[in-house]
Design a protein around this motif. Structure first.
Motif, PDB file in Angstrom:
ATOM      1  N   TYR A  22       0.864  -1.180   0.000  1.00  0.00           N
ATOM      2  CA  TYR A  22       0.000   0.000   0.000  1.00  0.00           C
ATOM      3  C   TYR A  22       0.904   1.234   0.000  1.00  0.00           C
ATOM      4  N   THR A  23       0.308   2.385  -0.286  1.00  0.00           N
ATOM      5  CA  THR A  23       1.135   3.592  -0.366  1.00  0.00           C
ATOM      6  C   THR A  23       1.941   3.800   0.908  1.00  0.00           C
ATOM      7  N   PHE A  24       1.317   3.572   2.031  1.00  0.00           N
ATOM      8  CA  PHE A  24       2.026   3.788   3.289  1.00  0.00           C
ATOM      9  C   PHE A  24       3.203   2.835   3.443  1.00  0.00           C
ATOM     10  N   ASP A  25       3.179   1.705   2.743  1.00  0.00           N
ATOM     11  CA  ASP A  25       4.268   0.724   2.835  1.00  0.00           C
ATOM     12  C   ASP A  25       5.484   1.107   2.005  1.00  0.00           C
ATOM     13  N   TYR A  55      -2.126  -0.963  -4.375  1.00  0.00           N
ATOM     14  CA  TYR A  55      -3.218  -1.436  -3.520  1.00  0.00           C
ATOM     15  C   TYR A  55      -3.734  -0.272  -2.702  1.00  0.00           C
ATOM     16  N   MET A  56      -5.005  -0.317  -2.406  1.00  0.00           N
ATOM     17  CA  MET A  56      -5.510   0.709  -1.497  1.00  0.00           C
ATOM     18  C   MET A  56      -6.654   0.178  -0.656  1.00  0.00           C
ATOM     19  N   GLY A  57      -6.850   0.835   0.464  1.00  0.00           N
ATOM     20  CA  GLY A  57      -7.874   0.413   1.414  1.00  0.00           C
ATOM     21  C   GLY A  57      -9.084   1.308   1.333  1.00  0.00           C
ATOM     22  N   THR A 113      -5.127   6.653  -4.274  1.00  0.00           N
ATOM     23  CA  THR A 113      -6.053   7.453  -5.077  1.00  0.00           C
ATOM     24  C   THR A 113      -6.985   6.600  -5.915  1.00  0.00           C
ATOM     25  N   GLN A 114      -8.148   7.133  -6.197  1.00  0.00           N
ATOM     26  CA  GLN A 114      -9.115   6.496  -7.089  1.00  0.00           C
ATOM     27  C   GLN A 114      -8.914   6.948  -8.533  1.00  0.00           C
TER      28      GLN A 114
END
Lengths: 764, 764
Positions: free
Chosen positions: A59-62, A263-265, A236-237
């Motif tokens: 994910y972006t935070f990763d 990936y996103m949540g 982002t979408q």
């Protein structure tokens, strides 16, 4: 593009519109119904499931880059203020602080209206961006925020839409509090004549609250500059939308911005546009010459990253005694926050039923609070709650069953445009949903029954767009060993996009899913796909994938024809093997075709077809809800939800149901508990964390049954798919409200339907 | 596909073959000569230059993943041994050690011959893979190697090709030491008749040493598994080759392996295939469930990651008194190391000159040392040294100037296939090179002059392939703001591939370079391009990029035609703007065309054309060298190198010269100093580091002048480009050897030409 009318022995007499078996475009024959397909429509587990449960999904935070700095934003503590002075000296002296940017910095980057800026010296809501710190660690950055000294000149403020409409209200902008200075107006027919014609009239007022998107994953960007080129990992979408918006803000070519999202949540609309935070991080990264990770924490998300605006809605409806609608009127306003957004919610009233005379008037009201953003079926959730409540009131007054009343006013053409729908199977949805909930056994009179626990059944209808459209592309690569790669510039919000793309390719090429890999979410290398909003992803992207796969099949048959020295017409494609149809011992595997064609990889790029002209593409559905209301505590428990929808062809039964479950639970939370609270005296949000802002959990979740009535809207596109993300939530709150009325005999007209409202309405 | 013969007032009388201005294929008109082009041929700085000098370029070694482990390989200390037992207990107990794999592990993965394995219980050279440790840090992994206890049964070994050919030699494999059991044989005409016809015959023996590739960047992979899918960052010249080889080894679909390479520090052929280390890292990563970085250190690189094989060459040549060649004979052998590779070096003799009678016989000899691999112009560097030395000897014996002798035997058709060349401008190269070095002023007699410092001039000729070919693809995306992305599955070895790709797109679309971004090196998303070996990258990829850009231009003109409502023929494309050619005030920018076409991104995919049938595509060139030899110390100093080549069209004058400089310096090191030394008693390599293995440095670098004679081989492909990586190094050593002879009057027939060889030859 003719359509076939399928006769049905349905208990409703009218014909259904159905287009299965038709050739949807000049290009491809429409797929058969799902029960005749191999992969499409089956309940397939996500191909990215392992990545997610194992934690290997990035994910972006990763994303962590060497020498990466961390950034945090200082938000305004006041709802309306001018910044007189910012002193960052102490903050800059904190060891580990690398840079700070504020409204003092030039050049100013225009943002909303082009008269407000990325950092503005006028803050208009609590949380508005005042400064941003980049530091060696996230913790240092946060500590440094507290050392920034800001001198504010507090200004009068308004945080309620009703208050903001009053002439003497404090103004969010000097030109006023009404966006565009006037309401949005719509009318057809003659509303006065309509009401004159009416034999029964109901009129009522409804209100809904502000709700916060609260996706699992907070907003986050990691940015890095290489040689003037900007690389942004963003949750982002809309990878291409973010790219273009940021390129525009920074005045650099679009190709110099690369946006990546693997990936996103979730986003629910709150991640449909570029955030200020991404641009801020880009500026800081340039300034310090290091990558920057910026995270918007849950508190900031709740303050300024968007919300579903509230609504005040006055509705009036007129009908003849036989139930025929003659007039519908809607007046509404809603608070969009301190920056431009939309709060309109009249569409369901305009479009759900046949009615010649309609008039709507709606106001977007600016207040000193966080800005609204698109939130899963914007406008429709609040509008459907009010309108479908009123329709129930009207049916009761006319003396009709609410469902029969709706059927009486059923329309086969879009009442707004007068164009036919590409398909509309709402009647079948009504029928199957009603059967499943036991509609005709429900107690006719509301509020009867013994004991404290009253049960009731209610329903509501949904209309949405979600037909998708071009431009959307997908590239397919077939390797020498018969394995496949599909590449598309869409983004999987967590809804199963990776999986349906692989399924479409598997269906056409008749190869196993595990031989297909899907790459998404990178503007540098992916063919363009649109933003993932408005339930358009699957109906836009899946046809492009089918096109790419069909082109590949044609290429393979063409190649096999040359290799086998047989005319193409004599070849049969089956399970990744091409046969001589006159002698099936003569055959060639597609991997072998690639090799014999002296190719390492065959490549095709498919495109989404144009939508058919002269038609409206909509989704339809009805949800039937059973509730139990404790008239002693006021607590509402939703026991069962039947979601019966026409959303075109089902691609993946499993992720389809996931989406419906998610939408219904989110709708349930909206109906019964979610509500952003602002203190009118200070302008501060009182519940900015997950403890105080109540969302539905697994303990609130009812039994849910999903019924899909369509076999595929083949007039619309190559796969017959319409979007499902938004339809799922639209009627839930309205159906719950109608069920509560059915249970206890009083109507709650203000969301959320909390115990205090139930009790005060019951016992007032 | 006719060709135009351009008459020239050249001092050589024969016509040049030149095809400029011709239509190279049915598809596109050939480009004009570079002086009429806007971007192509200009000295353009690398578009990735900033990334590299700033350190922001991510090389494989720079990839760090969360929880990444580090792996190190234990190599055999013996040149030939059976592993009796491996005890990893102590190593496993070292804190931080995560896993160890050895030949004990199942399943065995076949490698060379399918009879040897990834880890083999029979090690056949010093450095052969015995075990691999994964640990928390690189240091721990290396410490653990020392704790692995291996019991070897030492076996007799051979490390010299001459020794290995003797019948009583120890055998590397039980079936013998000669690869395939027999020599490679080639002949044309009748060699005996040829020598009978000859009036002058020379015969001589030459030898060359083993040289190590030694690219700046060591071999390295970072691997990570997600859900059965393998992601590999690899320092490789062949992303798709590595992908397919590893998928084959691990028996998984090719689409399940993703190979990524963004930047690399050279390969020179040593990175053309998948290394065992990458597969080993993949196995370890799977075992421990963590990403693994594996690095081959400089010592291991020198032992087992490839080399240029040595050669022993016996040559015999016959000519008539007028210089006409009548017979050429070549016998050679070279050591390929312990595993299959090629040591043949007779091609220059077969192909450089017109000669009716030719015979060659060459042996690939297995010895107990690291395996040879393709190394910048494999075979040609050692073969050209010997053959072009012998041609000088023959010229002298005939009594002709060496250059006149070569011109006498000039050929306009390929002597091997009898097919014409797509183009051959070697005569012009001879002329311009000779002029630049002052060839006809050189001292005619060798070895004259006063004092210790003798200067001399020599030259040698080069032939190579490097025409490239299909399949190769490139995708071009044009954004709404007119910026462009080009995506191709090639890899930039450090040679400037990113830059020339952008230049080709800029040339066709007539837009600035800074509006173009290039993405390479990712098998998951890139269209296929071939391995970067054999000087094929630019001639394979640049035409595909031109095709994509020309298609885009056509799409834009087509779009503009609809928008402006003008026939396409009436439109003029210039500098990214499309004009009404009859009224230039009516115009539209291409960005605007994209927008008006309601597209966000326009996409095209271009393909490399087929090579013309019935032609040979080769590069040609000659290098002229001036040396100074100190006859007291034996030291050779190269003063000047003139490189005059026909390598088709120049794409980028700057990176072209870079390549020539690099090739010539590498050739100089090969000629004068580089040599892998093995101790015959122990089988150990004596100089496995950069201190003991001498390479040329900036202090050895002469004045270099690059002269390109071709304006573009338009018969070959859309851009007229041929490859330049290998031609640059081919004639350098031969030209130096000939110059040394010209300086001191004795010929050194064994490379490297070290002071001791000079002195012992001069004073023996």
């Amino acid at each position: 593009m003719s359509r076939k009318i399928v006769k049905s022995k349905h208990f409703f007499e009218e014909d259904f519109i159905e287009a299965i078996g038709e050739v949807s475009t000049e290009k491809y024959k429409a797929w058969e119904p799902n029960d005749k397909l191999k992969v499409i429509g089956k309940p397939v587990s996500r191909i990215d499931g392992y990545d997610k449960v194992s934690g290997s999904a990035v994910y972006t935070f990763d994303v962590n880059l060497p020498h990466m700095a961390h950034a945090r934003i200082l938000g305004s503590p006041y709802p309306n203020a001018k910044i007189k002075k910012i002193n960052t000296k102490k903050a800059k002296e904190l060891p580990g602080v690398l840079a700070i940017i504020t409204s003092n910095d030039e050049p100013k980057i225009p943002w909303y209206y082009n008269t407000t800026f990325l950092f503005d010296s006028h803050v208009r809501c609590v949380g508005d961006e005042v400064a941003c710190v980049a530091a060696d660690t996230d913790r240092i950055a946060e500590d440094a925020l507290r050392l920034i000294e800001v001198e504010y000149e507090e200004l009068p403020f308004v945080v309620d839409a009703g208050d903001a409409m009053k002439p003497d209200s404090p103004k969010v902008y000097e030109w006023g509090n009404i966006l565009n200075g006037k309401p949005g107006i719509y009318s057809r027919g003659n509303i006065d004549d309509g009401f004159k014609e009416a034999e029964v009239i109901v009129e009522d007022t409804f209100s809904t609250q502000v709700a916060i998107h609260n996706p699992t994953e907070v907003h986050c960007s990691v940015v890095n500059w290489d040689d003037g080129k900007l690389k942004i990992w963003d949750s982002t979408q809309a990878i291409f939308g973010v790219r273009d918006q940021i390129a525009g803000s920074l005045k650099i070519p679009e190709s110099d911005v690369r946006v990546i999202k693997k990936y996103m949540g979730g986003g629910f609309g709150s991640k449909l546009e570029a955030g200020k935070y991404s641009v801020i991080a880009a500026l800081l990264a340039k300034k310090i010459g290091r990558p920057v990770k910026i995270t918007v924490d849950r508190k900031q998300m709740n303050l300024i990253m968007g919300n579903r605006p509230d609504s005040y809605q006055k509705l009036k409806a007129g009908a003849k005694k036989d139930g025929t609608l003659t007039a519908l009127q809607h007046y509404s306003y809603g608070a969009v926050g301190a920056y431009p957004a939309g709060a309109g919610c009249s569409w369901p009233l305009r479009a759900l039923y046949k009615c010649p005379n309609v008039s709507t008037e709606e106001y977007d009201i600016l207040i000193n609070a966080g800005r609204a953003r698109a939130f899963r079926a914007p406008g429709h959730v609040q509008g459907t709650f009010a309108f479908e409540s009123l329709i129930d009131e009207l049916a009761e007054k006319v003396g009709m069953d609410p469902l029969d009343f709706r059927l009486k006013n059923y329309t086969k053409v879009d009442p707004v445009s007068n164009e036919p729908y590409t398909s509309k199977l709402l009647k079948e949805a009504y029928q199957k949903g009603a059967e499943a909930i036991g509609w005709y056994n429900r107690r006719k009179a509301a509020g009867v029954g013994k004991g404290n626990l009253k049960t009731g059944i209610g329903m509501a209808t949904q209309i949405w767009w979600g037909g998708g459209g071009p431009p959307a592309y997908a590239t397919l690569k077939l390797n020498r060993d018969g394995s496949v790669q599909v590449i598309a510039g869409t983004q999987d919000l967590g809804t199963g996009t990776y999986t349906f793309i692989a399924m479409v390719a598997a269906e056409v090429l008749e190869i196993p899913l595990n031989k297909i890999q899907v790459s998404l979410g990178d503007t540098a290398v992916d063919p363009y796909c649109p933003s993932s909003g408005g339930s358009t992803t699957a109906p836009s992207v899946s046809p492009a994938v089918r096109d790419a796969a069909e082109q590949m099949k044609a290429k393979l048959i063409n190649g096999a024809s040359a290799i086998l020295e047989l005319p193409e017409e004599q070849l049969k494609y089956q399970n990744g093997i091409i046969y001589n149809s006159k002698d099936e011992t003569q055959k060639i595997e597609i991997s072998n075709v690639v090799q014999k064609m002296h190719e390492r990889v065959l490549i095709t790029t498919g495109a989404r077809n144009e939508n058919p002209k002269g038609y409206q593409a909509n989704t339809f559905g009805a949800q039937f809800v059973e509730v139990e209301v404790d008239i002693e505590t006021g607590k509402v428990r939703v026991l069962k939800v039947i979601a019966a929808h026409d959303i075109g062809r089902v691609l993946n039964q499993k992720t389809l149901e996931n989406q419906f479950h998610g939408g219904i639970i989110q709708g349930l939370g909206y109906a019964l508990m979610e509500e952003r609270l602002i203190d009118k005296n200070t302008g501060k949000v009182l519940n900015i964390n997950m403890h105080d802002y109540k969302m539905a959990t697994i303990k609130d979740t009812p039994e849910i049954q999903v019924i899909i009535v369509s076999k595929g809207d083949s007039l619309l596109n190559y796969t017959g798919v319409k979007g499902i993300g938004e339809p799922a939530i639209i009627p839930t709150a309205a159906a719950i409200a109608n069920a509560v009325y059915n249970a206890i005999g009083v109507r709650i007209k203000s969301l959320p339907i909390t115990p205090d409202k139930i009790l005060s309405t019951l016992y007032s």
